[in-house]
Design an enzyme around this catalytic site. Structure first.
Site, PDB file in Angstrom:
ATOM      1  CE1 TYR A   1     -14.998  10.445 -16.742  1.00  0.00           C
ATOM      2  CE2 TYR A   1     -13.900  10.862 -14.640  1.00  0.00           C
ATOM      3  CZ  TYR A   1     -14.614  10.021 -15.485  1.00  0.00           C
ATOM      4  OH  TYR A   1     -14.950   8.757 -15.061  1.00  0.00           O
TER       5      TYR A   1
ATOM      6  CG  ASP B   1      -7.276  15.330 -16.610  1.00  0.00           C
ATOM      7  OD1 ASP B   1      -6.539  14.616 -17.320  1.00  0.00           O
ATOM      8  OD2 ASP B   1      -8.396  14.963 -16.204  1.00  0.00           O
TER       9      ASP B   1
ATOM     10  NE  ARG C   1      -2.656   0.708   3.577  1.00  0.00           N
ATOM     11  CZ  ARG C   1      -2.357   1.586   4.544  1.00  0.00           C
ATOM     12  NH1 ARG C   1      -2.389   2.881   4.285  1.00  0.00           N
ATOM     13  NH2 ARG C   1      -2.051   1.172   5.765  1.00  0.00           N
TER      14      ARG C   1
ATOM     15  CE  LYS D   1     -10.662   7.102 -19.394  1.00  0.00           C
ATOM     16  NZ  LYS D   1     -10.455   7.234 -17.955  1.00  0.00           N
TER      17      LYS D   1
END
Length: 409
Positions: A125, A199, A61, A224
């Site tokens: 988005y 972004d 983690r 993406k």
């Protein structure tokens, strides 16, 4: 494996060799380190790992060797050819997350507190929009939205809201392909000592490098174009303040539990090795599709940054190497005609997401932006008849043939 002292000149080469670490078992490709925890040879070594800056060999983690290679490769791509204030090669720190939403959450929560405001623009988005207006709002952080393509509107927003601490930009924006001038907004923001995040998902570091303009953070949904094959979910946050990224940002990353997993990190790393080849094909195909649609009698409007008809054509031309693989368009018949068009497709894939090797077509109003109220959505330019297209790397004649038959009356 390329020697770390060997200067890599091309981004395509960086995508293949950048960030790679020698494997102790001499594996050609970075293995999937499917281990939740890592052992210590001695108590002293354990103490040193916990006290040190590199915590990738304690607990997955906190970090994992497979994550590290993916992080370093993305950082190398975003920093390629750039220098810092003293002329040295730009150094970036990346944190790989389980999703784009997780990376975006780390970005906002590590930089903003109750009472702060964030300045952003229209057409984001849908997930980002909801995170800002719902999750952050419930935590006392207000979002100010204006058209950041207009400097005077941006100046007014900053002047009227002294609580603004961050400016967040998505360019090209999803799904209208609006482009914000990174240099203009960053210069303005820095005059007011504001943090700037970008972004860069649509463009990828191959087409656009926001750090060139002095921004503080860059975000990607690695799901993406970086992965490119639709095989994994992920997100990454990169920052130029190494101390902040290794302390406060890392702490939020760990405590929110948004860490990536080794298998998805491995798939991402393999996908990035062909980034340059894929993006060149995505871009050339998208330009051909945009030109075709622009001249088709059934199309009312095409939004593609490579067309001179796009209002942000000059901005995109200035800050992007190529216009990209994404476009949107409107059919003259509106939403019903749009539904008929989508249903007639024979090869292009009816699906959300983007950046995969196959062409994806979606209807934002009923899919990715369905949660945004209609009046608000349409105010951002996301109309009921808008179609979003992620142009794939298929042969262009096949893409055009499918569009032709789907558009035929």
């Amino acid at each position: 494996m390329a020697n770390k002292n060997f200067h890599l000149k091309g981004k395509g080469t960086v995508a293949v060799h950048g960030g790679n670490e020698p494997d102790p078992q001499y594996a050609h490709l970075t293995p999937i380190y499917a281990s939740s925890t890592f052992y210590f040879d001695t108590a002293q070594q354990g103490m040193e790992r916990f006290a040190g800056a590199d915590k990738t060999k304690i607990y997955s983690r906190w970090g994992n060797p497979t994550h590290t290679v993916a992080e370093q490769k993305i950082a190398a791509l975003e920093a390629h050819g750039l220098t810092d204030e003293d002329g040295s090669p730009l150094q970036l720190k990346a944190l790989l997350h389980s999703s784009g939403q997780a990376a975006m959450t780390t970005l906002f929560m590590s930089n903003l507190s109750a009472g702060d405001k964030i300045l952003t623009h229209y057409s984001l988005y849908g997930g980002t929009q909801e995170l800002l207006t719902k999750v952050l709002a419930e935590n006392g952080i207000q979002t100010i939205i204006t058209d950041l393509r207009d400097r005077e509107l941006a100046v007014a927003a900053i002047k009227n809201n002294p609580e603004i601490k961050m400016v967040h930009i998505e360019t090209p924006a999803n799904p209208t392909l609006q482009c914000v001038d990174l240099e203009m907004i960053t210069v303005l923001a820095k005059q007011h000592r504001l943090v700037v995040s970008v972004d860069n998902t649509f463009a990828t570091p191959y087409l656009q490098q926001p750090f060139r303009y002095g921004v503080d953070f860059v975000f990607h949904s690695t799901t993406k174009f970086l992965n490119g094959h639709g095989t994994s979910i992920g997100g990454v946050l990169l920052g130029r303040d190494l101390q902040f990224m290794s302390t406060k940002a890392w702490k939020w990353y760990v405590l929110l539990g948004g860490n990536a997993n080794p298998f998805d990190a491995f798939l991402l790393t393999q996908g990035m090795r062909t980034l340059e080849l894929r993006m060149d094909r995505h871009c050339s195909n998208a330009m051909a599709v945009a030109r075709y649609l622009e001249n088709h009698p059934a199309i009312a409007k095409v939004m593609y940054t490579g067309l001179e008809s796009h209002p942000d054509f000059e901005v995109a031309k200035k800050q992007m190497k190529h216009p990209g693989g994404m476009l949107s368009f409107e059919l003259k018949g509106g939403v019903e005609t749009g539904k008929q068009f989508i249903d007639r497709l024979q090869m292009c894939t009816r699906a959300v997401s983007l950046g995969t090797v196959d062409t994806l077509i979606s209807h934002p109003a009923s899919m990715s932006h369905a949660s945004i109220p209609k009046a608000e959505r349409e105010g951002y330019g996301i109309t009921d008849g808008l179609i979003r297209m992620s142009v794939g790397i298929e042969n262009i004649e096949d893409i055009l043939a499918d569009l032709t038959q789907a558009l035929a009356e």
